[in-house]
Enzyme design. Structure first.
Site, PDB file in Angstrom:
ATOM      1  CB  CYS A  24      -1.000  -0.014   1.156  1.00 23.73           C
ATOM      2  SG  CYS A  24      -0.280   0.089   2.776  1.00 23.73           S
ATOM      3  CB  CYS A  96      -4.168   1.160  -2.852  1.00 22.13           C
ATOM      4  SG  CYS A  96      -2.419   1.039  -2.441  1.00 22.13           S
ATOM      5  CB  CYS A 101      -1.665   0.303  -5.643  1.00 27.89           C
ATOM      6  SG  CYS A 101      -2.955  -0.180  -4.516  1.00 27.89           S
TER       7      CYS A 101
END
Length: 151
Positions: A24, A96, A101
């Site tokens: 993430c 994400c 991302c």
């Protein structure tokens, strides 16, 4: 992979990954919780890592949410995606949802499980902690399908 997270989890379970990397942005909440949960469920032969494109620090609410289920992630630290040896990773799971991302340049199976960032939820600490619990529980549900308990 597509067909929902269940299909992704089943395919990943059958593939028997050797090194799973959770990605993430900040590597402070979702990916850190995923790393801790996966380590508790995966066989000892599976390496579990997490990283981010703009790492910050381990979110105290992530620590607290996992403490509630008996997992201690205090020893984990936020890492840059470049800190993880690309040749070692065979599976990348991006987490994400509302942000872009990070990109992983290594050759690996890629799965996307977009989950909301609990760090940005709510206006009170209690509301944020509840958001962390919800993401924690969803990660545990998905990762239990990837790494089911043995016989």
């Amino acid at each position: 992979m597509s067909g929902g997270w269940e299909a992704d989890a089943e395919a990943l379970r059958r593939a028997r990954p050797r090194h799973v990397l959770f990605l993430c942005v900040a590597n402070s909440a979702r990916s850190q919780m995923a790393e801790g949960i996966a380590r508790s469920l995966a066989p000892a032969t599976v390496k579990i890592s997490s990283a981010g494109s703009a790492p910050s620090s381990l979110n105290p609410l992530a620590v607290r949410a996992l403490d509630e289920i008996g997992l201690d992630i205090r020893g984990q630290r936020s890492k840059r995606v470049d800190d993880v040896p690309a040749g070692d990773v065979d599976t990348v799971i991006t987490l994400c949802a509302e942000e872009v991302c990070p990109v992983f340049l290594g050759r690996a199976r890629r799965i996307h499980w977009g989950l909301p960032d609990p760090a940005g939820a709510g206006s009170t600490e209690a509301e944020r902690l509840q958001a962390f619990r919800e993401v924690r529980d969803e990660l545990r549900r998905r990762l239990s399908a990837v790494f089911p308990p043995g016989p």
